[in-house]
Design a protein around this motif. Structure first.
Motif, mmCIF file in Angstrom:
data_model
loop_
_atom_site.group_PDB
_atom_site.id
_atom_site.type_symbol
_atom_site.label_atom_id
_atom_site.label_comp_id
_atom_site.label_asym_id
_atom_site.label_seq_id
_atom_site.Cartn_x
_atom_site.Cartn_y
_atom_site.Cartn_z
ATOM 1 N N LYS A 2 -28.773 7.200 16.762
ATOM 2 C CA LYS A 2 -29.624 7.309 17.942
ATOM 3 C C LYS A 2 -31.077 7.069 17.553
ATOM 4 O O LYS A 2 -31.568 7.652 16.597
ATOM 5 C CB LYS A 2 -29.465 8.694 18.570
ATOM 6 N N PRO A 3 -31.781 6.207 18.311
ATOM 7 C CA PRO A 3 -33.185 5.956 17.985
ATOM 8 C C PRO A 3 -34.032 7.198 18.241
ATOM 9 O O PRO A 3 -33.705 8.016 19.106
ATOM 10 C CB PRO A 3 -33.563 4.811 18.926
ATOM 11 N N GLY A 5 -37.227 9.548 19.524
ATOM 12 C CA GLY A 5 -38.112 9.539 20.680
ATOM 13 C C GLY A 5 -37.427 9.481 22.023
ATOM 14 O O GLY A 5 -38.093 9.341 23.054
ATOM 15 N N ILE A 6 -36.107 9.569 22.051
ATOM 16 C CA ILE A 6 -35.395 9.537 23.328
ATOM 17 C C ILE A 6 -34.397 10.692 23.361
ATOM 18 O O ILE A 6 -33.740 10.991 22.361
ATOM 19 C CB ILE A 6 -34.689 8.180 23.555
ATOM 20 N N ARG A 7 -34.333 11.353 24.488
ATOM 21 C CA ARG A 7 -33.419 12.485 24.679
ATOM 22 C C ARG A 7 -32.173 11.980 25.396
ATOM 23 O O ARG A 7 -32.252 11.473 26.514
ATOM 24 C CB ARG A 7 -34.115 13.562 25.509
ATOM 25 N N ILE A 104 -28.434 2.606 24.584
ATOM 26 C CA ILE A 104 -29.415 3.656 24.285
ATOM 27 C C ILE A 104 -30.618 3.062 23.556
ATOM 28 O O ILE A 104 -31.772 3.382 23.869
ATOM 29 C CB ILE A 104 -28.762 4.783 23.456
ATOM 30 N N ALA A 105 -30.355 2.182 22.603
ATOM 31 C CA ALA A 105 -31.447 1.537 21.867
ATOM 32 C C ALA A 105 -32.304 0.696 22.805
ATOM 33 O O ALA A 105 -33.539 0.663 22.688
ATOM 34 C CB ALA A 105 -30.874 0.673 20.744
ATOM 35 N N ALA A 108 -34.521 3.035 24.781
ATOM 36 C CA ALA A 108 -35.612 3.536 23.940
ATOM 37 C C ALA A 108 -36.685 2.470 23.762
ATOM 38 O O ALA A 108 -37.888 2.759 23.826
ATOM 39 C CB ALA A 108 -35.068 3.979 22.588
ATOM 40 N N GLU A 112 -38.130 4.490 27.661
ATOM 41 C CA GLU A 112 -37.510 5.619 28.360
ATOM 42 C C GLU A 112 -37.509 6.849 27.445
ATOM 43 O O GLU A 112 -37.281 6.738 26.244
ATOM 44 C CB GLU A 112 -36.069 5.284 28.762
ATOM 45 N N ARG A 113 -37.750 8.009 28.052
ATOM 46 C CA ARG A 113 -37.753 9.252 27.270
ATOM 47 C C ARG A 113 -36.448 10.025 27.406
ATOM 48 O O ARG A 113 -36.119 10.848 26.559
ATOM 49 C CB ARG A 113 -38.926 10.139 27.695
#
Length: 205
Positions: A2-3, A5-7, A104-105, A108, A112-113
């Motif tokens: 998971k990158p 900075g993103i939840r 997801i990447a 990010a 997107e947060r």
């Protein structure tokens, strides 16, 4: 992976609990929703390596005349056969994971947060490591049966068998940081979700 900075919120629940309705609430607020069921359909598009592997495993009888997957036929084959279900999952789950990580990447990279990853089998598939936390959508058992009967046009016995084949809702709830009770009316659920979103994010993605 998971990158940073993103939840990533994993949204899950049992059949006919209203996961899609809950996800739509977040989409309306501009939160990206990644739907594992859609990824599963994408993974087996005609000409895909996954579809070729499924045809080799289960026979060309699982294909329609146009080469697309006959999902209902395949579902009947694996429903009561644990070994066939494991074979199906061994083909599908790695590709769904790859597609989910790609989405997801991408979110990010777009700044997107928060992203919602909606997956009915998030826990069962061992996919909890791709999310930061789990939110479980649940309903009272009697309501789940009635909603499944109404949604799929099936009898009570068949609805009961489908529900019994899944992880019990009470067990799923134990995995959730947040448990969303969707037993009420749509308006009641929306009010509950609005309060939850305000609590979790201050009202903004």
């Amino acid at each position: 992976m998971k990158p940073p900075g993103i939840r990533v919120i994993g949204l899950t629940g049992g059949v006919a609990t209203g996961k899609s309705s809950v996800a739509r609430f977040f989409e309306e607020r501009g939160v990206p929703v990644i739907d594992a069921d859609r990824l599963a359909r994408e993974a087996v598009e005609p000409g895909s390596p996954c579809l070729a592997r499924l045809a080799a495993l289960f026979g060309t009888g699982v294909l329609h005349g146009d080469g697309s997957l006959d999902r209902k036929r395949l579902a009947r084959m694996v429903f009561a056969d644990g070994e066939k279900r494991r074979q199906l999952e061994a083909v599908l789950h790695p590709e769904i994971r790859r597609l989910a990580e790609e989405r997801i990447a991408r979110a990010a990279a777009a700044g997107e947060r928060i992203v919602i990853y909606m997956a009915p089998l998030l826990i069962e598939a061992g996919a909890t490591d791709r999310v930061d936390e789990i939110w479980v959508v649940t309903v009272r058992p009697g309501i789940q049966v009635e909603r499944l009967m109404a949604r799929d046009g099936i009898g009570r016995d068949e609805a009961g068998r489908i529900i019994a084949s899944q992880m019990p809702l009470a067990e799923k709830e134990r995995h959730g940081r947040i448990v969303i009770d969707n037993s009420g009316t749509p308006e009641e659920t929306r009010r509950l979700l609005a309060a939850l979103w305000e609590q979790e994010t201050g009202g903004t993605p």
